[in-house]
Write a protein that holds these residues in place. Structure first.
Motif, mmCIF file in Angstrom:
data_model
loop_
_atom_site.group_PDB
_atom_site.id
_atom_site.type_symbol
_atom_site.label_atom_id
_atom_site.label_comp_id
_atom_site.label_asym_id
_atom_site.label_seq_id
_atom_site.Cartn_x
_atom_site.Cartn_y
_atom_site.Cartn_z
ATOM 1 N N VAL A 282 0.935 -1.343 0.016
ATOM 2 C CA VAL A 282 0.048 -0.018 -0.067
ATOM 3 C C VAL A 282 0.912 1.269 0.209
ATOM 4 O O VAL A 282 1.767 1.405 1.224
ATOM 5 C CB VAL A 282 -0.875 -0.196 1.262
ATOM 6 N N LEU A 283 0.821 2.010 -0.932
ATOM 7 C CA LEU A 283 1.498 3.287 -1.177
ATOM 8 C C LEU A 283 0.550 4.323 -1.099
ATOM 9 O O LEU A 283 -0.218 4.933 -1.555
ATOM 10 C CB LEU A 283 2.053 3.314 -2.500
ATOM 11 N N THR A 284 1.090 5.118 0.369
ATOM 12 C CA THR A 284 0.034 5.990 0.996
ATOM 13 C C THR A 284 0.983 6.806 1.723
ATOM 14 O O THR A 284 2.223 6.626 2.227
ATOM 15 C CB THR A 284 -1.099 5.389 1.627
ATOM 16 N N ASP A 285 0.216 8.307 2.163
ATOM 17 C CA ASP A 285 0.754 9.302 3.175
ATOM 18 C C ASP A 285 0.380 8.671 4.519
ATOM 19 O O ASP A 285 0.755 9.365 5.450
ATOM 20 C CB ASP A 285 0.475 10.460 2.825
ATOM 21 N N GLY A 286 -0.222 7.455 4.666
ATOM 22 C CA GLY A 286 -0.754 7.082 5.824
ATOM 23 C C GLY A 286 -2.046 7.690 6.438
ATOM 24 O O GLY A 286 -2.587 7.200 7.526
ATOM 25 N N TYR A 287 -2.373 8.544 6.138
ATOM 26 C CA TYR A 287 -3.699 9.078 6.513
ATOM 27 C C TYR A 287 -5.175 8.257 5.946
ATOM 28 O O TYR A 287 -5.775 8.962 5.058
ATOM 29 C CB TYR A 287 -4.015 10.545 6.072
ATOM 30 N N THR A 288 -5.138 7.187 6.607
ATOM 31 C CA THR A 288 -6.138 6.377 6.034
ATOM 32 C C THR A 288 -6.551 5.372 7.030
ATOM 33 O O THR A 288 -5.594 5.046 7.709
ATOM 34 C CB THR A 288 -5.395 5.636 4.722
ATOM 35 N N PRO A 289 -7.847 4.757 7.147
ATOM 36 C CA PRO A 289 -8.247 3.591 7.849
ATOM 37 C C PRO A 289 -7.345 2.286 7.344
ATOM 38 O O PRO A 289 -7.175 2.269 6.009
ATOM 39 C CB PRO A 289 -9.623 3.530 7.705
ATOM 40 N N TRP A 290 -7.067 1.549 8.243
ATOM 41 C CA TRP A 290 -6.432 0.139 7.690
ATOM 42 C C TRP A 290 -7.440 -0.842 8.063
ATOM 43 O O TRP A 290 -8.294 -0.851 8.797
ATOM 44 C CB TRP A 290 -5.078 0.013 8.414
ATOM 45 N N PRO A 291 -7.156 -2.060 7.304
ATOM 46 C CA PRO A 291 -8.110 -3.203 7.774
ATOM 47 C C PRO A 291 -8.005 -3.656 9.114
ATOM 48 O O PRO A 291 -6.973 -3.286 9.700
ATOM 49 C CB PRO A 291 -7.349 -4.411 6.970
ATOM 50 N N GLU A 292 -9.134 -4.020 9.674
ATOM 51 C CA GLU A 292 -9.123 -4.553 11.303
ATOM 52 C C GLU A 292 -8.354 -5.394 11.751
ATOM 53 O O GLU A 292 -8.022 -5.459 12.934
ATOM 54 C CB GLU A 292 -10.726 -4.500 11.795
ATOM 55 N N GLU A 293 -8.177 -6.476 10.715
ATOM 56 C CA GLU A 293 -7.225 -7.697 10.994
ATOM 57 C C GLU A 293 -6.400 -8.018 10.089
ATOM 58 O O GLU A 293 -6.439 -7.410 9.026
ATOM 59 C CB GLU A 293 -8.052 -8.906 11.215
ATOM 60 N N ASN A 294 -5.333 -8.472 10.459
ATOM 61 C CA ASN A 294 -4.154 -9.051 9.522
ATOM 62 C C ASN A 294 -4.817 -9.929 8.212
ATOM 63 O O ASN A 294 -5.343 -11.033 8.692
ATOM 64 C CB ASN A 294 -3.046 -9.581 9.983
ATOM 65 N N PRO A 295 -4.816 -9.488 7.147
ATOM 66 C CA PRO A 295 -5.165 -10.350 5.878
ATOM 67 C C PRO A 295 -4.289 -11.629 5.848
ATOM 68 O O PRO A 295 -3.164 -11.551 6.366
ATOM 69 C CB PRO A 295 -5.240 -9.413 4.800
ATOM 70 N N SER A 296 -4.611 -12.419 4.835
ATOM 71 C CA SER A 296 -4.104 -13.716 4.833
ATOM 72 C C SER A 296 -3.062 -13.647 3.817
ATOM 73 O O SER A 296 -3.007 -14.367 2.724
ATOM 74 C CB SER A 296 -4.999 -14.969 4.571
ATOM 75 N N CYS A 297 -2.328 -12.613 3.861
ATOM 76 C CA CYS A 297 -1.172 -12.406 2.768
ATOM 77 C C CYS A 297 -0.184 -11.353 3.539
ATOM 78 O O CYS A 297 -0.532 -10.941 4.630
ATOM 79 C CB CYS A 297 -1.727 -11.710 1.526
ATOM 80 N N ARG A 298 1.082 -11.117 2.829
ATOM 81 C CA ARG A 298 1.905 -10.119 3.553
ATOM 82 C C ARG A 298 1.557 -8.808 3.110
ATOM 83 O O ARG A 298 1.152 -8.621 1.838
ATOM 84 C CB ARG A 298 3.083 -10.477 2.837
ATOM 85 N N LEU A 299 1.151 -7.919 4.192
ATOM 86 C CA LEU A 299 0.815 -6.681 3.757
ATOM 87 C C LEU A 299 1.883 -5.701 4.069
ATOM 88 O O LEU A 299 2.358 -5.541 5.453
ATOM 89 C CB LEU A 299 -0.619 -6.400 4.608
ATOM 90 N N ILE A 300 2.487 -4.802 3.152
ATOM 91 C CA ILE A 300 3.588 -4.121 3.361
ATOM 92 C C ILE A 300 2.887 -2.364 3.395
ATOM 93 O O ILE A 300 2.262 -2.326 2.046
ATOM 94 C CB ILE A 300 4.666 -4.242 2.564
ATOM 95 N N GLY A 301 3.133 -1.581 4.198
ATOM 96 C CA GLY A 301 2.746 -0.055 4.247
ATOM 97 C C GLY A 301 3.931 0.615 3.626
ATOM 98 O O GLY A 301 4.805 0.721 4.381
ATOM 99 N N ALA A 302 4.216 1.016 2.362
ATOM 100 C CA ALA A 302 5.205 2.037 1.965
ATOM 101 C C ALA A 302 4.491 3.301 2.310
ATOM 102 O O ALA A 302 3.809 4.096 1.255
ATOM 103 C CB ALA A 302 5.423 1.796 0.555
ATOM 104 N N LEU A 303 5.015 4.118 3.195
ATOM 105 C CA LEU A 303 4.588 5.522 3.771
ATOM 106 C C LEU A 303 5.437 6.430 3.137
ATOM 107 O O LEU A 303 6.566 6.621 3.236
ATOM 108 C CB LEU A 303 4.791 5.250 5.182
ATOM 109 N N ILE A 304 4.639 7.331 2.469
ATOM 110 C CA ILE A 304 5.476 8.744 1.854
ATOM 111 C C ILE A 304 5.322 9.815 2.751
ATOM 112 O O ILE A 304 4.143 10.213 3.221
ATOM 113 C CB ILE A 304 4.706 8.804 0.344
ATOM 114 N N GLY A 305 6.216 10.637 2.572
ATOM 115 C CA GLY A 305 6.008 11.761 3.351
ATOM 116 C C GLY A 305 6.883 12.016 4.706
ATOM 117 O O GLY A 305 7.239 11.036 5.173
ATOM 118 N N HIS A 306 6.759 13.388 5.316
ATOM 119 C CA HIS A 306 7.550 13.452 6.562
ATOM 120 C C HIS A 306 6.425 13.055 7.791
ATOM 121 O O HIS A 306 5.410 13.548 7.835
ATOM 122 C CB HIS A 306 7.875 14.812 6.707
ATOM 123 N N ALA A 307 7.113 12.270 8.665
ATOM 124 C CA ALA A 307 6.301 11.858 9.895
ATOM 125 C C ALA A 307 4.922 11.288 9.785
ATOM 126 O O ALA A 307 3.869 11.905 10.100
ATOM 127 C CB ALA A 307 6.185 12.872 10.752
#
Length: 394
Positions: free
Chosen positions: A348-373
């Protein structure tokens, strides 16, 4: 040679340590070496401070205190180590490197109200903005400059005035400990007494929370996930087992090794800049290619609060970044997992200002966070902080 006025020199160091107590340990780790061959003051990579007695005699104590802090800054910021990592063609002119390093240091010292001797350089002298790293200043400096030589502790080249026989030295391990201790003292000073110059703030953050190359982290996470997916085996009757011929009337399945699939969910909400997204996507797809995941195994989903486009791509230029509304990356993750060719890895390529799934899906989930802090995702999301690519850490 003029005799060194050691009392004056030590008074200047004491003043520097009292006014900037977070630098005291580093300042007192320097060993003084009087020398008639050094132009002013300079440091070698072993934390020896070579001092010209004539320079000490001619310089007022407040300015000497500023020079003490200037020289120890070269060592704290590991300028000689960073200079050694420059491209070979840039390493040849070590005095030019020294001036770029002085620009990096002096903008902070002047902003902090320190007195420095006449002739000191600052970024503004070359029409450059303050707050950059010496690596950023170096390409913009003219070729022919007045000579500044702060020693091998700055540019990394040994000088003929540097001596080491019988003079105490600081080892590389001790130097790293001094850097960390100084960074911790700076953080404590900020909490109790107020803000530091921006350059020192960034340097302390880098020491205490080092910025790891996000490409290496992402490649490692994807490589591990791909290896995990590629190592999975299942049975198939498309290619019967070679042992089938030995059992008349029985068809045995063979084992197959599935090829890993990757989905990239791109946040195209209004808070994301299209140019930053395109650049980040190009780098992410480059990382995937390095790992061995080619375009026909990569699906890209453009998503704000809805999924707008889903496409198999072979290059970042083929991606249509539609969107611009609200933000909900859960929608993109669900869509990726609902595809007929379910991915083994979702990035997931995002600035992080988003809701995320409530539980870990049955795959590898990588958050690639863009921007400062950017805000942190849930603990079960493997996080890679791409950060502001236009800035560097000190």
């Amino acid at each position: 040679m003029t005799e060194l006025d050691r009392a004056k020199l030590l008074a200047a160091r004491y003043r520097a340590a009292v006014d900037r107590p977070y630098l005291a340990s580093a300042l007192y780790a320097l060993t003084i070496v009087p020398s008639g061959r050094v132009p002013t003051m300079g440091v070698d990579r072993h934390w020896r401070c070579h001092v010209s007695p004539a320079f000490v005699e001619a310089t007022p104590v407040p300015e000497l205190a500023g020079v003490w802090i200037h020289e120890v800054a070269h060592l704290l910021r590991d300028h000689h180590g960073r200079a050694g990592r420059l491209a070979a063609e840039l390493q040849r002119d070590h005095l030019r490197i020294n001036i770029a390093q002085d620009c990096e240091i002096n903008d902070d010292l002047l902003a902090d109200g320190l007195a420095l001797p006449a002739g000191r350089v600052a970024p503004g002298d070359f029409g450059l903005k303050a707050g950059l790293l010496f690596e950023e200043y170096l390409p913009h400096l003219p070729e022919y400059l007045i000579e500044f030589d702060c020693g091998s502790g700055a540019h990394g080249h040994s000088c003929d005035w540097e001596i080491g026989d019988g003079v105490p030295a600081v080892s590389p391990v001790e130097a790293e400990a001094l850097r960390r201790h100084t960074a911790e003292a700076m953080r404590a000073h900020e909490r109790s007494r107020g803000r530091l110059p921006a350059g020192w703030q960034r340097w302390a953050e880098q020491v205490l929370e080092p910025v790891v190359d996000w490409r290496t982290v992402l490649a490692g996470a994807v490589r591990e996930a791909v290896a995990w997916a590629g190592g999975a085996v299942d049975y198939t009757y498309r290619r019967p087992s070679r042992r089938t011929a030995a059992l008349r009337g029985v068809v045995l399945p063979s084992l197959r090794r599935p090829l890993p699939r990757v989905a990239i969910v791109i946040d195209t909400s209004g808070s994301m800049g299209e140019d930053d997204l395109a650049a980040a996507l190009a780098e992410v797809t480059g990382v995937l290619r390095e790992v061995g995941v080619r375009g026909n195994r990569v699906t890209v989903l453009a998503c704000d609060a809805d999924v707008h486009t889903v496409s198999r791509v072979t290059s970042a230029e083929q991606v249509e970044l539609a969107g611009g509304g609200g933000t909900d990356m859960r929608v993109g993750v669900r869509a990726a997992l609902a595809a007929p060719d379910r991915p083994h890895v979702v990035i997931v390529l995002t600035d992080g200002y988003t809701p995320w799934p409530e539980e870990n899906p049955s795959c590898r989930l990588i958050g690639a966070l863009i921007g400062h802090a950017p805000p942190a995702p849930p603990h079960w999301v493997e996080t890679v902080r791409i950060g502001d690519r236009s800035a560097g850490g000190r």
